[in-house]
Design an enzyme around this catalytic site. Structure first.
Site, short mmCIF file in Angstrom:
data_model
loop_
_atom_site.label_atom_id
_atom_site.label_comp_id
_atom_site.label_asym_id
_atom_site.label_seq_id
_atom_site.Cartn_x
_atom_site.Cartn_y
_atom_site.Cartn_z
N ARG A 1 0.83 -1.20 0.00
CA ARG A 1 0.00 0.00 0.00
C ARG A 1 0.87 1.26 0.00
O ARG A 1 0.57 2.26 -0.68
CB ARG A 1 -0.91 0.01 1.22
N ASN B 1 -3.03 9.58 4.41
CA ASN B 1 -1.92 8.66 4.71
C ASN B 1 -1.78 8.34 6.19
O ASN B 1 -0.88 7.59 6.59
CB ASN B 1 -0.60 9.24 4.19
N HIS C 1 -5.94 -5.81 -3.40
CA HIS C 1 -6.88 -5.97 -2.30
C HIS C 1 -7.23 -7.43 -2.06
O HIS C 1 -8.16 -7.74 -1.31
CB HIS C 1 -8.15 -5.15 -2.55
N HIS D 1 0.77 4.46 -2.68
CA HIS D 1 0.59 5.84 -2.26
C HIS D 1 1.78 6.71 -2.65
O HIS D 1 1.62 7.91 -2.91
CB HIS D 1 0.36 5.91 -0.74
N ASP D 2 2.98 6.16 -2.67
CA ASP D 2 4.16 6.90 -3.10
C ASP D 2 4.08 7.21 -4.59
O ASP D 2 4.23 8.36 -5.01
CB ASP D 2 5.43 6.10 -2.80
#
Length: 349
Positions: free
Chosen positions: A81, A115, A215, A85-86
Site C-alpha cells: 500500500r 496517509n 486488495h 501511495h508513493d
C-alpha cells in the site's frame, strides 16, 4: 479504490461469521540535434542498475523483508500500500517516506489525512532496509528503489508473483501533504473518478482492475465502508450490491456511529491471507468490501476485466507483475535538478 490499511492493533475476521478473497552537413546538424535530445532524456530503469555499485542490493533488502514478514506479517500488505501511495503522488520517488519538519507550515506527504492510516510497520521496514544497504553501499541506492524492491519481496512472500524490479530511480525533492488527496483514489470513488486518476498516471482501465487486485490481501477500517452498511449514497439504506450475509457480519462490528476506530475487516472475505484471484470472484458475488472495488464488477468499462481475472489466477499473476512494473515507472526522477540520493529516507539531503 482506496489503498487501505492492514492494522495490527485490532483485527477481526469477518469471514468467520458467514463462511471460511554520417552524412551531409545538414544531416550532421540534425544528427547532433537528435543526439543532444537523447542526452537530455532520462535513461530508462534497468534491472542491473546497481550491478557495479551495489550488486547485492536485492539480497540486502531481502534479508530485512523476510525477517519483517516473520515478525510482523502486517508489513506485507502495508508496504504494498505504501508503494501505491508513493507512486500516485509525485511519482515513485520515495517522497512518502519524508518526515515533516517540526514547526513547518507545510506537512510532508506522510502526514496527509489520506496517509494517516498507513501502518508504521511499512515505514519501519524501509528504514531498516535502507540502514542495511547503507552499511554496505553508502550513498548509492535510493530509498525509492529500496521501496520498489521491498514491495516486490512482500508480494512474493504473501504468495503472489515474483517479478524483476527495474531500478535507477532517484529520491524526490518534494513532499507535500497538500498534493496527496487529489491524487489518490478514495474508498467511495466512482469508476469515472478512478479512470480519471489512473489515466493521469498513464495507466489504463485494465491496469486499474489489475492493480486493484492488491486488495486480495489487507484490511480496511470501518470508516472506509460504513456508509455502504447504513446510508448508501444518501438513501438511508444499505448498498443493494452487497451480499446480505456480508452486510450482517459487517454491521456486527461496525455500528453507524460511535464504533471502535481500530476495528478492521478484510478486503477479501474468503481468502484474506492469500495472494490469489479470489478478490475478483468476490466482486462478482457482491462480496466486495469497498464501494470503489464493487463498482469495478458493475461498470461495462471494467466488468469484463474482472470476469477474466476471476477465471484465471495465472493470468492475474502475469498481469499484476506487468502492471506493477508499469506503475513503478510513474514520475521517475533522474538527475540532481529533480532528485537526490538520501542517506536517511526520512530527510531530504
Amino acid at each position: 479504490m482506496s489503498f487501505s490499511t492492514f492494522s495490527s492493533s485490532l483485527t477481526i475476521f469477518m469471514f468467520l461469521f458467514f463462511f471460511l478473497i554520417l552524412p551531409s552537413s545538414n544531416s550532421l546538424l540534425n544528427s547532433l540535434s537528435i543526439n543532444a535530445t537523447l542526452r537530455r532524456q532520462p535513461r530508462k530503469l534497468t534491472v542491473n542498475y546497481y550491478a557495479k555499485t551495489c550488486p547485492k542490493v536485492e539480497i540486502l533488502v531481502g534479508s530485512v523483508t523476510s525477517q519483517m514478514f516473520k515478525d510482523a506479517p502486517a508489513s506485507g500488505p502495508a508496504t504494498i500500500r505504501l508503494f501505491f501511495h508513493d507512486c500516485f503522488v509525485e511519482g515513485c520517488d520515495g517522497s512518502i517516506l519524508i518526515s515533516s519538519k517540526p514547526g513547518s507550515k507545510e506537512l510532508a506527504e506522510k502526514d496527509a489525512e489520506d496517509n494517516k492510516d498507513l501502518a508504521k510497520e511499512a515505514f519501519e521496514g524501509i528504514n531498516k532496509a535502507k540502514a542495511v544497504v547503507e552499511s554496505k553501499c553508502p550513498g548509492v541506492v535510493s530509498c525509492a528503489d529500496i521501496l520498489a524492491i521491498a514491495t516486490r519481496d512482500f508480494v512474493h512472500l504473501v504468495g503472489g508473483p515474483y517479478y524483476q524490479v527495474k531500478k535507477g530511480r532517484w529520491d524526490g525533492k518534494i513532499s507535500k501533504a497538500s498534493r496527496v488527496h487529489q491524487n489518490l483514489p478514495q474508498s467511495n470513488s466512482t469508476v469515472d473518478q478512478l479512470l480519471k486518476i489512473f489515466s493521469s498516471k498513464g495507466l489504463t482501465p485494465e491496469d486499474l482492475v489489475v492493480l486493484s487486485g492488491a486488495h486480495t490481501i489487507g484490511f480496511a477500517h470501518c470508516k472506509q465502508f460504513v456508509n455502504r452498511l447504513y446510508d448508501y449514497k444518501g438513501t438511508k439504506k444499505p448498498d443493494p450490491y452487497m451480499d446480505p450475509r456480508l452486510l450482517k457480519a459487517l454491521k456486527l462490528s461496525c455500528p453507524q456511529f460511535g464504533g471502535n476506530v481500530d476495528i478492521v475487516a478484510p478486503f477479501d472475505v474468503t481468502t484474506p491471507f492469500s495472494f490469489d484471484n479470489a478478490y475478483y470472484g468476490n466482486l462478482e458475488a457482491k462480496l466486495g468490501l469497498l464501494a470503489s472495488d464493487q463498482a469495478l464488477s458493475l461498470d461495462p468499462r471494467t466488468k469484463s476485466f474482472v470476469q477474466d481475472l476471476a477465471n484465471d489466477k495465472h493470468n492475474f499473476f502475469q498481469a499484476f507483475a506487468a502492471a506493477m512494473e508499469k506503475m513503478g515507472n510513474i514520475g521517475v526522477k533522474r538527475g540532481r535538478k529533480h532528485g537526490e540520493f538520501r542517506k536517511d529516507c526520512t530527510m531530504h539531503m
